[in-house]
Scaffold this motif. Structure first.
Motif, PDB file in Angstrom:
ATOM      1  N   THR A  35      -9.559   1.979  -6.064  1.00 45.02           N
ATOM      2  CA  THR A  35     -10.545   2.015  -7.135  1.00 45.02           C
ATOM      3  C   THR A  35     -11.452   3.223  -6.944  1.00 45.02           C
ATOM      4  N   ASN A  82       0.827  -1.209   0.000  1.00 44.97           N
ATOM      5  CA  ASN A  82       0.000   0.000   0.000  1.00 44.97           C
ATOM      6  C   ASN A  82       0.858   1.255   0.000  1.00 44.97           C
ATOM      7  N   LYS A 129      -8.023   7.916  -0.054  1.00 46.92           N
ATOM      8  CA  LYS A 129      -8.453   6.599   0.455  1.00 46.92           C
ATOM      9  C   LYS A 129      -7.474   6.073   1.455  1.00 46.92           C
ATOM     10  N   ASN A 184      -2.679  -2.974  -5.431  1.00 50.08           N
ATOM     11  CA  ASN A 184      -3.937  -3.090  -4.699  1.00 50.08           C
ATOM     12  C   ASN A 184      -5.026  -2.304  -5.420  1.00 50.08           C
ATOM     13  N   THR A 185      -5.482  -2.867  -6.534  1.00 50.71           N
ATOM     14  CA  THR A 185      -6.475  -2.154  -7.339  1.00 50.71           C
ATOM     15  C   THR A 185      -7.830  -2.091  -6.648  1.00 50.71           C
ATOM     16  N   THR A 186      -8.109  -2.996  -5.727  1.00 54.84           N
ATOM     17  CA  THR A 186      -9.398  -2.926  -5.031  1.00 54.84           C
ATOM     18  C   THR A 186      -9.434  -1.745  -4.065  1.00 54.84           C
ATOM     19  N   LYS A 187      -8.329  -1.475  -3.393  1.00 56.93           N
ATOM     20  CA  LYS A 187      -8.295  -0.336  -2.466  1.00 56.93           C
ATOM     21  C   LYS A 187      -8.276   0.980  -3.210  1.00 56.93           C
ATOM     22  N   TYR A 231      -9.807   2.148 -12.384  1.00 56.51           N
ATOM     23  CA  TYR A 231     -10.286   0.979 -11.652  1.00 56.51           C
ATOM     24  C   TYR A 231      -9.649  -0.338 -12.039  1.00 56.51           C
ATOM     25  N   LYS A 232      -8.919  -0.420 -13.113  1.00 52.79           N
ATOM     26  CA  LYS A 232      -8.440  -1.742 -13.514  1.00 52.79           C
ATOM     27  C   LYS A 232      -6.917  -1.821 -13.465  1.00 52.79           C
TER      28      LYS A 232
END
Length: 150
Positions: free
Chosen positions: A127, A46, A150, A122-125, A132-133
């Protein structure tokens, strides 16, 4: 004399760790390590992702200065593109020849094309709308600001 006898008696009664106690300690340490190592790995990933996003923000800040100074071309056009050769003068980090920032006057939008963005793990965090991808190297200023918070 009495003290010598007591000291010898105390030394005889002292025992070290048994094999079971030693194994129990090793098992407990292994469980703690199994929990801690992935958590530390996530923190490191991160922080690397945040560093990439911070660099993208630096590229954007440099591009804004260059555009305001007219170093990126004719500012009367609807779209102004600040390319790598100009950005390297206002940004201290490494840049890819394809890195650029595009400003569209009609939308009042900046779009950053920064090749390092494709390395975010960490594309989910990280996004948000428009970013987003995995492997995406373009981000708008608005999305960059959201993802940085974030």
């Amino acid at each position: 004399m009495f003290k010598k006898i007591m000291n010898k008696k105390l030394l005889k009664n002292q025992k070290g760790l048994t094999l079971i106690e030693l194994l129990a300690v090793i098992v407990i340490l292994a469980i703690i390590a199994a929990i801690a190592i992935p958590a530390i790995g996530n923190i490191i990933n991160n922080s690397k992702d945040k560093a990439i996003l911070s660099d993208a923000a630096g590229v954007l800040a440099g591009a804004k200065i260059a555009i305001a100074d007219g170093a990126c071309g004719d500012t009367t056009q609807d779209t102004v593109t600040c390319k790598e050769e100009v950005l390297k003068d206002v940004f201290e980090g490494e840049l890819d020849p394809n890195d650029k920032v595009t400003y569209t006057k009609a939308d009042k939008k900046y779009i950053i094309h920064y090749s390092e963005l494709g390395k975010i793990r960490n594309t989910t965090k990280f996004t948000v709308d428009g970013f987003y991808k995995a492997g995406d190297t373009n981000i708008s200023e608005e999305a960059l600001n959201k993802v940085m918070n974030k």
